[in-house]
Write a protein that holds these residues in place. Structure first.
Motif, PDB file in Angstrom:
ATOM      1  N   ILE A 216       0.814  -1.209   0.000  1.00  0.00           N
ATOM      2  CA  ILE A 216       0.000   0.000   0.000  1.00  0.00           C
ATOM      3  C   ILE A 216       0.854   1.268   0.000  1.00  0.00           C
ATOM      4  N   VAL A 217       2.023   1.198   0.657  1.00  0.00           N
ATOM      5  CA  VAL A 217       2.776   2.433   0.910  1.00  0.00           C
ATOM      6  C   VAL A 217       3.262   3.081  -0.381  1.00  0.00           C
ATOM      7  N   ILE A 218       3.908   2.310  -1.240  1.00  0.00           N
ATOM      8  CA  ILE A 218       4.472   2.910  -2.446  1.00  0.00           C
ATOM      9  C   ILE A 218       3.481   2.878  -3.606  1.00  0.00           C
ATOM     10  N   GLY A 219       2.871   1.715  -3.802  1.00  0.00           N
ATOM     11  CA  GLY A 219       2.051   1.567  -5.001  1.00  0.00           C
ATOM     12  C   GLY A 219       0.564   1.733  -4.787  1.00  0.00           C
ATOM     13  N   GLY A 220       0.138   2.042  -3.573  1.00  0.00           N
ATOM     14  CA  GLY A 220      -1.283   2.222  -3.332  1.00  0.00           C
ATOM     15  C   GLY A 220      -2.086   0.973  -3.651  1.00  0.00           C
ATOM     16  N   LEU A 221      -1.514  -0.181  -3.483  1.00  0.00           N
ATOM     17  CA  LEU A 221      -2.189  -1.471  -3.620  1.00  0.00           C
ATOM     18  C   LEU A 221      -2.494  -1.845  -5.068  1.00  0.00           C
ATOM     19  N   SER A 222      -2.079  -1.036  -6.050  1.00  0.00           N
ATOM     20  CA  SER A 222      -2.436  -1.424  -7.413  1.00  0.00           C
ATOM     21  C   SER A 222      -1.239  -1.372  -8.366  1.00  0.00           C
ATOM     22  N   ASP A 223      -0.048  -1.315  -7.855  1.00  0.00           N
ATOM     23  CA  ASP A 223       1.123  -1.235  -8.724  1.00  0.00           C
ATOM     24  C   ASP A 223       2.133  -2.299  -8.315  1.00  0.00           C
ATOM     25  N   GLU A 224       2.425  -3.228  -9.248  1.00  0.00           N
ATOM     26  CA  GLU A 224       3.291  -4.353  -8.914  1.00  0.00           C
ATOM     27  C   GLU A 224       4.695  -3.890  -8.554  1.00  0.00           C
ATOM     28  N   ARG A 225       5.240  -2.982  -9.379  1.00  0.00           N
ATOM     29  CA  ARG A 225       6.595  -2.508  -9.069  1.00  0.00           C
ATOM     30  C   ARG A 225       6.630  -1.799  -7.721  1.00  0.00           C
ATOM     31  N   GLY A 226       5.575  -1.026  -7.457  1.00  0.00           N
ATOM     32  CA  GLY A 226       5.476  -0.332  -6.180  1.00  0.00           C
ATOM     33  C   GLY A 226       5.498  -1.311  -5.015  1.00  0.00           C
ATOM     34  N   ALA A 227       4.832  -2.458  -5.206  1.00  0.00           N
ATOM     35  CA  ALA A 227       4.789  -3.460  -4.139  1.00  0.00           C
ATOM     36  C   ALA A 227       6.186  -4.013  -3.871  1.00  0.00           C
ATOM     37  N   ILE A 228       6.933  -4.271  -4.953  1.00  0.00           N
ATOM     38  CA  ILE A 228       8.277  -4.836  -4.784  1.00  0.00           C
ATOM     39  C   ILE A 228       9.194  -3.819  -4.100  1.00  0.00           C
ATOM     40  N   ILE A 229       9.171  -2.585  -4.613  1.00  0.00           N
ATOM     41  CA  ILE A 229      10.008  -1.538  -3.991  1.00  0.00           C
ATOM     42  C   ILE A 229       9.593  -1.342  -2.537  1.00  0.00           C
ATOM     43  N   GLY A 230       8.277  -1.298  -2.306  1.00  0.00           N
ATOM     44  CA  GLY A 230       7.773  -1.108  -0.949  1.00  0.00           C
ATOM     45  C   GLY A 230       8.254  -2.208  -0.016  1.00  0.00           C
ATOM     46  N   GLY A 231       8.190  -3.450  -0.475  1.00  0.00           N
ATOM     47  CA  GLY A 231       8.612  -4.572   0.351  1.00  0.00           C
ATOM     48  C   GLY A 231      10.086  -4.481   0.707  1.00  0.00           C
ATOM     49  N   LEU A 232      10.928  -4.224  -0.303  1.00  0.00           N
ATOM     50  CA  LEU A 232      12.373  -4.155  -0.058  1.00  0.00           C
ATOM     51  C   LEU A 232      12.699  -3.002   0.895  1.00  0.00           C
ATOM     52  N   LEU A 233      12.100  -1.837   0.636  1.00  0.00           N
ATOM     53  CA  LEU A 233      12.366  -0.679   1.495  1.00  0.00           C
ATOM     54  C   LEU A 233      11.936  -0.954   2.929  1.00  0.00           C
ATOM     55  N   LEU A 234      10.774  -1.575   3.060  1.00  0.00           N
ATOM     56  CA  LEU A 234      10.248  -1.856   4.398  1.00  0.00           C
ATOM     57  C   LEU A 234      11.197  -2.773   5.162  1.00  0.00           C
ATOM     58  N   GLY A 235      11.674  -3.822   4.470  1.00  0.00           N
ATOM     59  CA  GLY A 235      12.588  -4.763   5.112  1.00  0.00           C
ATOM     60  C   GLY A 235      13.860  -4.069   5.576  1.00  0.00           C
ATOM     61  N   ILE A 236      14.443  -3.268   4.680  1.00  0.00           N
ATOM     62  CA  ILE A 236      15.703  -2.583   5.003  1.00  0.00           C
ATOM     63  C   ILE A 236      15.494  -1.607   6.163  1.00  0.00           C
ATOM     64  N   LEU A 237      14.409  -0.829   6.063  1.00  0.00           N
ATOM     65  CA  LEU A 237      14.112   0.160   7.101  1.00  0.00           C
ATOM     66  C   LEU A 237      13.937  -0.500   8.462  1.00  0.00           C
ATOM     67  N   GLU A 238      13.218  -1.627   8.443  1.00  0.00           N
ATOM     68  CA  GLU A 238      12.923  -2.318   9.686  1.00  0.00           C
ATOM     69  C   GLU A 238      14.202  -2.812  10.360  1.00  0.00           C
ATOM     70  N   ILE A 239      15.078  -3.455   9.550  1.00  0.00           N
ATOM     71  CA  ILE A 239      16.299  -4.010  10.120  1.00  0.00           C
ATOM     72  C   ILE A 239      17.232  -2.874  10.568  1.00  0.00           C
TER      73      ILE A 239
END
Lengths: 356, 308
Positions: B243-266
C-alpha cells in the motif's frame, strides 16, 4: 440506502415546515422505548436465574463489548469509517485509569473520567489526519495504530508494567462503597451500558444522526447539502473513543489488572465482527452482535473440547472464522437487518399477491 | 557503526524485504484483478511453509496423535506444497469470494479476515502451537562480501524472489493469459466485452497469489520459525508494503515497498531499538498515508475515485 439519503436531506432542508413528519418520528421512537424497557427487564431478571459467577462475568463482558460496539457501530455504520484499532481506545481507558490512579493518586471514578477525557483528546488529534483516509487505507492505518499501541504497552515497562501488565492500585469505590464482586460490577457495567445506549439512540434519531446516515450513503451528496462531513466524522470518532475508554477503565477495575494481550489486534477484529454481525448501521444490532459473538466465543471455548477429543479451547477460532465468513457472505447487512429485510421482502410479496 | 556493519544490516533487510515484497505482490495481483483486498495473504505463506516442512521432515500432527515421516526430497516438497496452497487459493475464491458479491470495503475486509482466521485455526488444529523450521536449502559456509557475511539461505531468498519477479514480469508482459489478467485490472467490464473470461481470470489471480505467498513462506522458513500464527504478521507487513508505495495497485510499487520496508525495519532494529522493530512498518505506513493518501506512486487514485 437510497431511501435514507432522501429522507435525511429532506429533513435537514425543511424540518421546520413538516409537522406530520415530526409525529411519525415520535411514533418511530416508541419501538426504541419498548425495546429499552424489555432490555431493562431482562437485565433485572437475569441475575435471579443465573447464580454462578462465571455466567455473571460473561454478562459483564457482553456489557463491556456492547459499549465498545455501539461506539464502533456509530463510526462504521453511520459515519462509514472502518476502524481496526478500536482496542487502542479501550486500552487507553484501561491503562489511563490505572496510571492516573497510580501516579496522581486520584479517586477511581475521577481516574475513569480523566482517562476518558485524555482518550477523547488523543482520538481528536489522531482523527484530524487519519480521517482523511478512506476504506482500506483507513482500515490498515488504524490496524497500524493498534500494533504501535501494543508495542508501547509492552516496551514502556516503567509506565505500563510491560508484558506482565499494570495492576490497578485500588479497588473501584464510590464513597464508602467498594465494588468488589462480579455482581456489583454487573450492575455498574450495565447501568453505564444502558446510559450509553440511550445516548446513542438519541444521537441516531437526531439531526446529527441523519447527517451521519447521509455521509454513509454519499459523502459528496451530504456535503453539497451543507453537512460538514469532516467535523461530524471527527466527532463520532471521539465519541466512540470515549465510549471505548470508559469500557476499558471499567474492565481494568473489574479484573484488577490490564496487560497488552487484552487489547490485541484480534480483539479489535472481534469488535468489528460484532458490529458487522449486528448490522453496520444499527445501535440495537450492536448489542445483539456483542451478545452473539461473546456467547459464541464462550460456547465454542467450552463445548469444542467436549465435541472434539483433544481439541483445546483455542481451536474455537476455526469455527469462529467459518461462521464469520458465512454470515458476511449470506447476510452482508448483519443478522438483524438481514433478517428484517427478508421478513419485509416476504411481507411485501404477500401484499402484492393479495392485491392481485 | 562501521560501514561494514551497516552493509550487513542492509543485506539482512534485503532478505526479509524480499519476503515482504513477494507477499505484497500477492496482494496487488488479487486486488488488481478482483478488486478484493485479501487479508489472508500471509496465511498462504504460513501454509506453504508448514506443508513443505511436513512433506520433507518428520512432523507430529494433530496434537501429536500421529507423526508423519515422508521425508520427501526438498524440491519435491516445495513444489507439492506450493501446488497445494494454490489449491487452497482456488478454494478460497470458488467457495467464498465468488459467492460474496459485495462492493462494501468493510464487508470484504471482514470476509477475508474470516478466511484468515479459519486458515489459522485449521493450521492450529493440524500443527498445534509449536513452531517449525525447514533445513537450509544448501549447506556450506557463509559467503563473505566485503565485511558482510551472507548465509547461503540469504542468497536463496534474494535469488528466488528475484527469479520470481522476472518470471512474473515475463508472464504478465509476454503471455496471452498475462495480458488478459492485465486487461482485467485496467477495466473488468471492457475486458469482458473483449471476450476475456473474467471469473476465470479472478480464479487465476487467487491461485497465482496463493502460489507466490506459499513460495515466500517456504524460502523464509529456514531463516525463521514458522507456526500457525506467523502468517498474520507477514501478511500485515506485506499489506503495508503493497500500500505504501504503489497504493495497492502497482506491482513494481509493491516490490520496492517490500524491499524498502525490510531494510528500514532491520536498520531501525539495529540502530534504534529492536523492541520497536515492528512499529517501524506501521509508523512509516501511517506517515506515508497521511502525506499521500493513495500511496506514493498514486496509481490507486482512479480506482479509489471510482470505488468510493
Amino acid at each position: 440506502m437510497e431511501r435514507t439519503t432522501v429522507s435525511a436531506s429532506h429533513d435537514t432542508a425543511s424540518a421546520t415546515t413538516l409537522a406530520p413528519a415530526r409525529q411519525i418520528k415520535l411514533l418511530a421512537r416508541h419501538p426504541n422505548l419498548i425495546a429499552f424497557a424489555i432490555l431493562v427487564g431482562v437485565l433485572a431478571l437475569l441475575p435471579l436465574i443465573l447464580k454462578n459467577n462465571y455466567q455473571i462475568s460473561v454478562l459483564n463482558f457482553i456489557g463491556l463489548n456492547t459499549i465498545l460496539t455501539v461506539g464502533l457501530a456509530l463510526l462504521m455504520g453511520y459515519a462509514g469509517q472502518v476502524s481496526l484499532g478500536q482496542a487502542v481506545f479501550y486500552g487507553l481507558g484501561g491503562y489511563g485509569a490505572g496510571i492516573l490512579a497510580q501516579r496522581a493518586g486520584i479517586p477511581p471514578f475521577a481516574a475513569i473520567v480523566g482517562a476518558a477525557v485524555i482518550t477523547g483528546l488523543i482520538a481528536l488529534l489522531l482523527g484530524i489526519p487519519l480521517l482523511r483516509l478512506r476504506g482500506h487505507f483507513l482500515a490498515v492505518a488504524t490496524l497500524g495504530l493498534n500494533v504501535i499501541f501494543l508495542l508501547i504497552a509492552t516496551n514502556e515497562t516503567d509506565l505500563t508494567g510491560g508484558p506482565n501488565g499494570l495492576s490497578m492500585p485500588t479497588d473501584l469505590s464510590l464513597g464508602n462503597f467498594v465494588f468488589d464482586t462480579d455482581f456489583e460490577f454487573y450492575i455498574l457495567i450495565w447501568l453505564v451500558t444502558l446510559a450509553i445506549l440511550a445516548l446513542s439512540l438519541n444521537i441516531v434519531n437526531s439531526r446529527i444522526g441523519r447527517a451521519f446516515r447521509a455521509i454513509h450513503s454519499s459523502e459528496i451528496a451530504a456535503e453539497t447539502l451543507g453537512v460538514n462531513t469532516a467535523r461530524l466524522k471527527l466527532q463520532v470518532l471521539v465519541l466512540s473513543a470515549v465510549y471505548a475508554s470508559v469500557a476499558g477503565s471499567l474492565y481494568a477495575y473489574w479484573i484488577g489488572i490490564v496487560s497488552p494481550s487484552d487489547f490485541s489486534i484480534s480483539f479489535s477484529i472481534e469488535l468489528v465482527v460484532m458490529v458487522a454481525i449486528g448490522g453496520l448501521a444499527s445501535v440495537w444490532g450492536a448489542i445483539f452482535g456483542a451478545a452473539v459473538v461473546t456467547l459464541l466465543i464462550e460456547l465454542l471455548r467450552n463445548f469444542l473440547p467436549q465435541l472434539l477429543r483433544g481439541a483445546s479451547g483455542e481451536q474455537q477460532i476455526v469455527a469462529f472464522g467459518i461462521l464469520l465468513v458465512l454470515i458476511m457472505v449470506l447476510m452482508p447487512e448483519g443478522l438483524t437487518t438481514g433478517t428484517w429485510k427478508y421478513i419485509r421482502k416476504w411481507r411485501d410479496q404477500k401484499k402484492v399477491s393479495n392485491s392481485k | 557503526m562501521t560501514p561494514d556493519q551497516l552493509f550487513q544490516l542492509f543485506i539482512a533487510g534485503l532478505t526479509i524485504g524480499s519476503i515482504y515484497a513477494l507477499i505484497a505482490l500477492g496482494f496487488v495481483v488479487i486486488h488488481n484483478v478482483t478488486g478484493v483486498i485479501n487479508l489472508a495473504q500471509g496465511e498462504f505463506a504460513m501454509l506453504g511453509a508448514l506443508i513443505a516442512i511436513t512433506l520433507t521432515s518428520e512432523t507430529p500432527l494433530f496434537n501429536r496423535a500421529f507423526t508423519v515421516s515422508w521425508n520427501l526430497p526438498l524440491v519435491v516438497g516445495i513444489v507439492l506444497a506450493t501446488l497445494l496452497v494454490m489449491g487452497v487459493g482456488a478454494l478460497v475464491y470458488l467457495i467464498v469470494i465468488r459467492a460474496a458479491r459485495t462492493d462494501s470495503v468493510i464487508i470484504q475486509i471482514i470476509i477475508t479476515i474470516g478466511i484468515a482466521i479459519a486458515l489459522r485455526g485449521i493450521a492450529l488444529i493440524i500443527w498445534g502451537t509449536d513452531p517449525y523450521r525447514l533445513p537450509e536449502f544448501s549447506e556450506g559456509p557463509p559467503i563473505h562480501i566485503g565485511g558482510a557475511v551472507l548465509t547461503r539461505q540469504d542468497l536463496w531468498v534474494i535469488g528466488s524472489a528475484l527469479a520470481l519477479f522476472i518470471l512474473l514480469y515475463l508472464f504478465f508482459q509476454r503471455t496471452f493469459i498475462g495480458a488478459s489478467l492485465r486487461a482485467c485490472s485496467v477495466n473488468r467490464t471492457a475486458a469482458r466485452l473483449m471476450g476475456i473470461n473474467v471469473p476465470h481470470m479472478m480464479l487465476l489471480a487467487f491461485v497465482l497469489s496463493a502460489g507466490i505467498g506459499a513460495l515466500a513462506g517456504i524460502v523464509i522458513a529456514p531463516k525463521t520459525f514458522m507456526g500457525y500464527d506467523t502468517g498474520t504478521y507477514l501478511g500485515l507487513k506485506g499489506f503495508v508494503a503493497a500500500i505504501v508505495i504503489g497504493g495497492l495497485s502497482d506491482e513494481r510499487g509493491a516490490i520496492i515497498g517490500g524491499l524498502l520496508l525490510g531494510i528500514l525495519e532491520i536498520l531501525a532494529a539495529g540502530l534504534i531499538s529492536s523492541g520497536y522493530k515492528d512499529a517501524i512498518a506501521f509508523l512509516v505506513l501511517v506517515v506515508v498515508l497521511l502525506v499521500q493518501t493513495t500511496g506514493i506512486l498514486r496509481r490507486g487514485t482512479r480506482r479509489e475515485a471510482a470505488g468510493v
